[in-house]
Design an enzyme around this catalytic site. Structure first.
Site, PDB file in Angstrom:
ATOM      1  N   LYS A  48       7.449   4.101  17.234  1.00  0.00           N
ATOM      2  CA  LYS A  48       6.032   4.465  17.447  1.00  0.00           C
ATOM      3  C   LYS A  48       5.108   3.283  17.181  1.00  0.00           C
ATOM      4  O   LYS A  48       3.995   3.229  17.709  1.00  0.00           O
ATOM      5  CB  LYS A  48       5.653   5.678  16.592  1.00  0.00           C
ATOM      6  CG  LYS A  48       5.937   5.544  15.097  1.00  0.00           C
ATOM      7  CD  LYS A  48       4.824   4.888  14.326  1.00  0.00           C
ATOM      8  CE  LYS A  48       5.231   4.720  12.868  1.00  0.00           C
ATOM      9  NZ  LYS A  48       4.231   3.989  12.080  1.00  0.00           N
ATOM     10  N   SER A  66       0.817  -1.218   0.000  1.00  0.00           N
ATOM     11  CA  SER A  66       0.000   0.000   0.000  1.00  0.00           C
ATOM     12  C   SER A  66       0.848   1.263   0.000  1.00  0.00           C
ATOM     13  O   SER A  66       0.572   2.209  -0.753  1.00  0.00           O
ATOM     14  CB  SER A  66      -0.943  -0.009   1.201  1.00  0.00           C
ATOM     15  OG  SER A  66      -0.224  -0.147   2.411  1.00  0.00           O
ATOM     16  N   GLU A 123       4.855  -4.451  11.624  1.00  0.00           N
ATOM     17  CA  GLU A 123       6.255  -4.178  11.957  1.00  0.00           C
ATOM     18  C   GLU A 123       6.479  -4.029  13.462  1.00  0.00           C
ATOM     19  O   GLU A 123       7.557  -4.333  13.975  1.00  0.00           O
ATOM     20  CB  GLU A 123       6.739  -2.914  11.241  1.00  0.00           C
ATOM     21  CG  GLU A 123       6.909  -3.061   9.735  1.00  0.00           C
ATOM     22  CD  GLU A 123       8.209  -3.753   9.334  1.00  0.00           C
ATOM     23  OE1 GLU A 123       8.884  -4.341  10.208  1.00  0.00           O
ATOM     24  OE2 GLU A 123       8.532  -3.721   8.131  1.00  0.00           O
ATOM     25  N   SER A 138      -4.124   2.145  10.876  1.00  0.00           N
ATOM     26  CA  SER A 138      -2.849   1.639  11.382  1.00  0.00           C
ATOM     27  C   SER A 138      -2.940   0.145  11.659  1.00  0.00           C
ATOM     28  O   SER A 138      -3.709  -0.300  12.518  1.00  0.00           O
ATOM     29  CB  SER A 138      -2.468   2.374  12.676  1.00  0.00           C
ATOM     30  OG  SER A 138      -1.433   1.681  13.353  1.00  0.00           O
ATOM     31  N   ARG A 139      -2.141  -0.636  10.953  1.00  0.00           N
ATOM     32  CA  ARG A 139      -2.193  -2.091  11.169  1.00  0.00           C
ATOM     33  C   ARG A 139      -1.654  -2.449  12.562  1.00  0.00           C
ATOM     34  O   ARG A 139      -2.081  -3.450  13.144  1.00  0.00           O
ATOM     35  CB  ARG A 139      -1.420  -2.819  10.070  1.00  0.00           C
ATOM     36  CG  ARG A 139       0.068  -2.579  10.067  1.00  0.00           C
ATOM     37  CD  ARG A 139       0.755  -3.065   8.819  1.00  0.00           C
ATOM     38  NE  ARG A 139       0.415  -2.250   7.672  1.00  0.00           N
ATOM     39  CZ  ARG A 139       1.061  -2.310   6.510  1.00  0.00           C
ATOM     40  NH1 ARG A 139       2.039  -3.183   6.352  1.00  0.00           N
ATOM     41  NH2 ARG A 139       0.719  -1.527   5.513  1.00  0.00           N
ATOM     42  N   SER A 154       1.536   9.425   8.116  1.00  0.00           N
ATOM     43  CA  SER A 154       0.943   9.220   6.783  1.00  0.00           C
ATOM     44  C   SER A 154       0.329   7.839   6.677  1.00  0.00           C
ATOM     45  O   SER A 154       0.970   6.839   7.021  1.00  0.00           O
ATOM     46  CB  SER A 154       2.028   9.370   5.710  1.00  0.00           C
ATOM     47  OG  SER A 154       3.180   8.621   6.059  1.00  0.00           O
ATOM     48  N   LYS A 177       9.694   1.251   7.991  1.00  0.00           N
ATOM     49  CA  LYS A 177       9.794   1.644   9.393  1.00  0.00           C
ATOM     50  C   LYS A 177      10.028   0.415  10.261  1.00  0.00           C
ATOM     51  O   LYS A 177       9.125  -0.400  10.433  1.00  0.00           O
ATOM     52  CB  LYS A 177       8.511   2.372   9.831  1.00  0.00           C
ATOM     53  CG  LYS A 177       8.219   3.632   9.015  1.00  0.00           C
ATOM     54  CD  LYS A 177       6.916   4.301   9.416  1.00  0.00           C
ATOM     55  CE  LYS A 177       6.673   5.557   8.582  1.00  0.00           C
ATOM     56  NZ  LYS A 177       5.426   6.256   8.961  1.00  0.00           N
ATOM     57  N   ASP A 191       3.983  11.193  13.819  1.00  0.00           N
ATOM     58  CA  ASP A 191       3.760   9.799  13.416  1.00  0.00           C
ATOM     59  C   ASP A 191       3.146   8.997  14.552  1.00  0.00           C
ATOM     60  O   ASP A 191       2.301   8.117  14.341  1.00  0.00           O
ATOM     61  CB  ASP A 191       5.088   9.178  12.980  1.00  0.00           C
ATOM     62  CG  ASP A 191       4.908   8.100  11.925  1.00  0.00           C
ATOM     63  OD1 ASP A 191       3.759   7.782  11.575  1.00  0.00           O
ATOM     64  OD2 ASP A 191       5.930   7.573  11.443  1.00  0.00           O
ATOM     65  N   GLY A 235       7.076   9.952   8.276  1.00  0.00           N
ATOM     66  CA  GLY A 235       6.213  10.930   8.923  1.00  0.00           C
ATOM     67  C   GLY A 235       4.797  10.409   9.056  1.00  0.00           C
ATOM     68  O   GLY A 235       4.492   9.273   8.693  1.00  0.00           O
TER      69      GLY A 235
END
Length: 336
Positions: free
Chosen positions: A193, A12, A283, A256-257, A140, A107, A246, A138
């Protein structure tokens, strides 16, 4: 000036960033492993698994041939999972025929070595096949960038001219890029994060409200800053886009997964069940282990990270560790 850009990774985020580059008039080819996905992107101009209901630009080309993708590229953008980064970089070196600017928008921290992604890329890509390594990071969500929602992120490089080059590549009326020279801070903010987002989701899954979410975000930022400064980051980076920015977007959104995975854990699902049903890499799970080990090595106090580690890797119950962390020894907020 029109640039030839290779995007490695057709998930994605890689797809959304490729769309921005095409929008800005660049010649963009995206590479992925799956033949059927590449055919869908070329024929139907869709990437239905990762960005359903999004129409891709006709000009975006997709290929499963890495050499074809990177040939004569001015810039190569790596957007693959952290665990695959070293392998893809090694393959890239074997087919690279020039010296492009290397950009990454992933990330995480590499398992075992605990290296940042730019360090992995510099390990594997010799200087004669890269001008510099630039981090793009950042607050997003790919789903929002793909529909041209207003987004601001950071391009970080030790040599500012290459951060400015990436800034020019991506910037337009809905996608604004700032520059930064604190590569360490930007990468650590981006990676760590995700740990806090797992915790934020877990609190939601347990039924806690806004007070709890504010608490974990604020104290999570303190942990991120402590580890980052110990590793050489500028503390001011963590109040910027790749830090608090972020953190905010990842800890509060269903896009957000990591947040979604945490939410399921809080509702009682097992980690294996969560990962099997996400359909994408989470992640934060592997980053939690790397950060936990780093904090022990550097003797940095990271109680939230330790708590999440105990849930993921020691089978602790989420509801128990929440009570434990609330009842730990009293501290001053200003302890650093």
């Amino acid at each position: 000036m029109k640039q030839k850009i290779a995007v490695l990774g057709a998930g994605s985020w890689g797809t959304a960033l490729a769309m921005v580059l095409v929008e800005n008039g660049h010649d963009v080819t995206i590479w992925g492993h799956h033949k059927e996905q590449m055919e869908e992107m070329n024929k139907n101009h869709t990437n239905s698994h990762y960005l359903p209901d999004i129409q891709l630009p006709m000009e975006l080309k997709a290929t499963g041939d890495l050499e074809e993708c990177v040939k004569d590229a001015d810039a190569v953008l790596f957007v693959v999972p952290t665990k695959a980064m070293r392998e893809v970089a090694q393959k890239f070196v074997t087919v690279c025929n020039n010296q492009p600017v290397i950009i990454h928008a992933s990330k995480g921290l590499e398992q075992k070595t605990h290296k940042r992604i730019s360090e992995v890329l510099m390990d594997e890509i010799p200087e004669n096949k890269r001008k510099d390594v630039v981090v793009l990071s950042g607050p997003s969500h790919a789903e929002e960038v793909a529909v041209k929602d207003v987004t601001t992120i950071t391009a970080a490089a030790e040599k500012i001219e290459y951060a400015e080059y990436v800034q020019r590549l991506f910037s337009n009326e809905y996608f604004r890029v700032y520059t930064n020279q604190d590569v360490i801070g930007v990468e650590l903010g981006a990676a760590l994060k995700n740990i806090i987002a797992l915790g934020s989701g877990a609190l939601h899954g347990l039924g806690y409200g806004d007070n709890a979410r504010a608490a974990i975000m604020t104290r999570g930022l303190a942990e991120i800053s402590r580890l980052g400064v110990a590793m050489g980051a500028d503390p001011l980076t963590f109040i910027g886009l790749s830090g608090v920015g972020d953190l905010a977007v990842t800890c509060t959104s269903v896009h957000s997964r990591n947040w979604r995975a945490g939410d399921l854990l809080g509702k009682g699902h097992s980690l294996d069940n969560v990962l099997d049903n996400m359909g994408m890499i989470v992640e934060g799970v592997s980053t939690t282990k790397a950060a936990y080990e780093l904090s022990r090595d550097l003797k940095i106090e990271m109680p939230i990270t330790e708590t999440i580690y105990s849930v993921l890797y020691e089978n602790e119950k989420v509801e128990k560790v929440v009570k434990d962390i609330m009842l730990r020894e009293h501290k001053s907020e200003q302890e650093f």
